[in-house]
Design an enzyme around this catalytic site. Sequence first.
Site, short mmCIF file in Angstrom:
data_model
loop_
_atom_site.label_atom_id
_atom_site.label_comp_id
_atom_site.label_asym_id
_atom_site.label_seq_id
_atom_site.Cartn_x
_atom_site.Cartn_y
_atom_site.Cartn_z
N SER A 125 32.46 -50.31 -2.39
CA SER A 125 32.43 -51.68 -1.89
C SER A 125 31.18 -52.44 -2.32
O SER A 125 31.11 -53.65 -2.15
CB SER A 125 32.53 -51.70 -0.36
OG SER A 125 31.30 -51.38 0.23
N LYS A 163 25.97 -52.43 3.70
CA LYS A 163 26.51 -53.76 3.42
C LYS A 163 25.38 -54.80 3.41
O LYS A 163 24.28 -54.56 3.94
CB LYS A 163 27.53 -54.18 4.49
CG LYS A 163 28.80 -53.34 4.53
CD LYS A 163 29.69 -53.58 3.33
CE LYS A 163 30.98 -52.80 3.43
NZ LYS A 163 30.77 -51.34 3.36
#
Length: 205
Positions: A125, A163
């Site tokens: 990701s 993230k």
Amino acid sequence: MPNLTRRQQEIYEYLVENLDRFPHPPTLDELCAALGLSSRGSLHKQLQALIQEGLVEPMNNQRRGIRLARHPEENTIADDNRLPLYGRIAAGQPIEAIAGHETISVPPPLCTNKPCYVLEVKGDSMIEEGILDGDWVIIEKRDTARNGEIVVALIDGEEATLKRIEQQQGKVILHPANASMQAMTFLPEQVQIQGVLVGQMRSYH
């Protein structure tokens, strides 16, 4: 502490671990081939930045050859320069990051002068930030972060993920760096910041 970009850190780490494999100081073309890079000009700019930081130096008598600067305390991985390896961190759906008893050697330029630890990345990701599955990320221990920083976020006290963070009134948004994935939104009390990304390592074998 040198202020390196992630790409510069990657190139420097490759040189630290692999320079002795070259029969002579490598040229730009040889480094491009070894690193899988297509742009010789881009590599030249990155190497110039490393030269300015005093981490590598050009060979005087060999055209375009480069070598590590002769500062052993900066360019070797000392036995005592080891950080805790806390397991795996998801760059995808959250998975558990488990603290263990392993350690891993980390070059000094990839650390800060504050407590740090290392996690192995699983998932894709964050690929648009150049963070790939199997990379190791160096995390500075912190419980706060500025918007836009890449963080280790513990969700609901159980699962950790890597993230880019955006903190708004009444919510925290964790952004992936993969156009095929969606951001995740949580209540502030659901998210505990456990550190901020400060460095990255990659194995080429």
